[in-house]
Design a protein around this motif. Sequence first.
Motif, mmCIF file in Angstrom:
data_model
loop_
_atom_site.group_PDB
_atom_site.id
_atom_site.type_symbol
_atom_site.label_atom_id
_atom_site.label_comp_id
_atom_site.label_asym_id
_atom_site.label_seq_id
_atom_site.Cartn_x
_atom_site.Cartn_y
_atom_site.Cartn_z
ATOM 1 N N PHE A 253 4.373 -29.945 29.120
ATOM 2 C CA PHE A 253 3.794 -28.702 29.641
ATOM 3 C C PHE A 253 2.863 -28.985 30.824
ATOM 4 C CE2 PHE A 253 1.097 -24.864 29.516
ATOM 5 C CZ PHE A 253 2.082 -23.882 29.468
ATOM 6 N N GLY A 254 3.447 -29.388 31.933
ATOM 7 C CA GLY A 254 2.697 -29.517 33.166
ATOM 8 C C GLY A 254 1.509 -30.448 33.142
ATOM 9 N N GLY A 255 1.625 -31.553 32.419
ATOM 10 C CA GLY A 255 0.534 -32.517 32.379
ATOM 11 C C GLY A 255 -0.545 -32.219 31.364
ATOM 12 N N LEU A 256 -0.342 -31.178 30.540
ATOM 13 C CA LEU A 256 -1.379 -30.753 29.601
ATOM 14 C C LEU A 256 -1.181 -31.283 28.186
ATOM 15 C CD1 LEU A 256 -1.846 -27.025 30.716
ATOM 16 C CD2 LEU A 256 -3.215 -29.028 31.351
ATOM 17 N N ILE A 257 0.050 -31.483 27.757
ATOM 18 C CA ILE A 257 0.291 -31.917 26.379
ATOM 19 C C ILE A 257 1.678 -32.537 26.282
ATOM 20 C CG2 ILE A 257 1.347 -29.783 25.521
ATOM 21 C CD1 ILE A 257 -1.383 -31.809 23.692
ATOM 22 N N GLY A 258 1.832 -33.455 25.343
ATOM 23 C CA GLY A 258 3.138 -34.056 25.108
ATOM 24 C C GLY A 258 3.970 -33.213 24.152
ATOM 25 N N GLY A 259 5.161 -33.678 23.862
ATOM 26 C CA GLY A 259 6.050 -32.955 22.968
ATOM 27 C C GLY A 259 5.959 -33.471 21.544
ATOM 28 N N LEU A 260 6.823 -32.948 20.695
ATOM 29 C CA LEU A 260 6.831 -33.307 19.272
ATOM 30 C C LEU A 260 8.018 -34.196 18.900
ATOM 31 C CD1 LEU A 260 5.711 -29.896 17.736
ATOM 32 C CD2 LEU A 260 4.409 -32.034 17.742
#
Length: 439
Positions: free
Chosen positions: A79-86
């Motif tokens: 999400f655009g440098g804000l958080i990684g995935g699961l």
Amino acid sequence: MILAAPLAAPHIDTGDTAWLLAATALVLLMTPGLALFYGGMVRTKSVLNMLMMSFVSIALVTVVWLVAGYSLAFGDDAFGGLIGGLKHAGMAGIGPDSVQGTVPTILFATFQLTFAIITAALISGAIADRAKFGAWLVFVPLWALLVYVPVAHWVWGPGGWILDSLGALDFAGGLPVEVTSGASGLALCLVLGPRLGFKKDAMRPHNLPMVMLGAGLLWFGWFGFNAGSALGANGLAAAAFLNTLTAGCTGLLGWLFVEQRRDGHPTTLGAASGAVAGLVAITPSCGSVSLLGALVVGLAAGLVCSYAVSWKFKLNYDDSLDVVGVHLVGGVIGTVLIGVFATESMTGGAEGLLYGGGLGQLGRQLVAVVAVGAYAFAVTYGIGKLIDRVIGLRADEEQEQTGLDLTVHAETAYDHGVLGHGAPVSSSVPSAQKVQAQA
């Protein structure tokens, strides 16, 4: 025509792995060290509660990290440098043969877990003596997921905006660890309000030898914290190791210098606090500055933080054990001074103002500090208010006056064994006599 050599396949280096295993154990030891450091600083009636807040953080953060935290922090950006995935939720897809650089991915994840643990535990010092233990059990997992994990992704994760887009530097955790814990501690201070008797009653540390022991364990573990962040047994780890030792020393000396001039006597609490302040400040910069830079960073932290711990009395926020004055202020100092003292020989490119790098890197460091501090403060304040509204965050007045050890944990740290005319003190559930004895 010269053909380019094929890229080497990722492989596990045994030397790097051995060092990171040791470094991970060192960082985990820092949380029990912190428990002793904090435990010695509180009054006798809250020692065990203080220890428990650190120890239970180990268990709570570990579960959160393994379920989702690691994947969100160090998984591919989603999400655009804000958080990684699961993708790696529940550590899915990570086995003994998975590789991160030259070490097993599972070891890298465990190393990063120990950072998350101590960061959560650090916050407890700001709210000592007055927070509900049950509320702390709710706060820690929420805070780890909503504050620590996103900031860790920004600073260290693949595609994180502070690392990739902004270009700010943070070698070992000035932003995710020090600034977040300090700003979050300040937020909870404001939600809880001051302790009973704040600015009126003496609230001196009850056991300074315990404080010194805790500080020693923290310093010992900090070598794993900083030098381990090189993720290899190499020259960068050695430089970070020496910078860590150096800044701890100058931080200690700077604090004692202020005490001698201001109060007329150097103290053991000042020595412990100064060493920690220097270590806090060198955490983000140990992999960016030269030995000269480390000397100045530690000294600056020792001098400034020795004054910063008294700001709470002027500004009327009760930061019980000086998390704001040491970790927030020290973290800001160390992170910002990268923009002054960074050297190309350490960073591989970026240079600070003192070495001809101009104002660019300094500006990037300032933006990162403000962004992380504001985010951590705002989200923590919201979490604290939510918990306070739903289950209550603060212990009641009777519990606070009697002490959380006895009223919450049904134990006392110091039991002299007799009451009145030689009657033995029971070790079972607290009685009125035991409450009177503790008071």
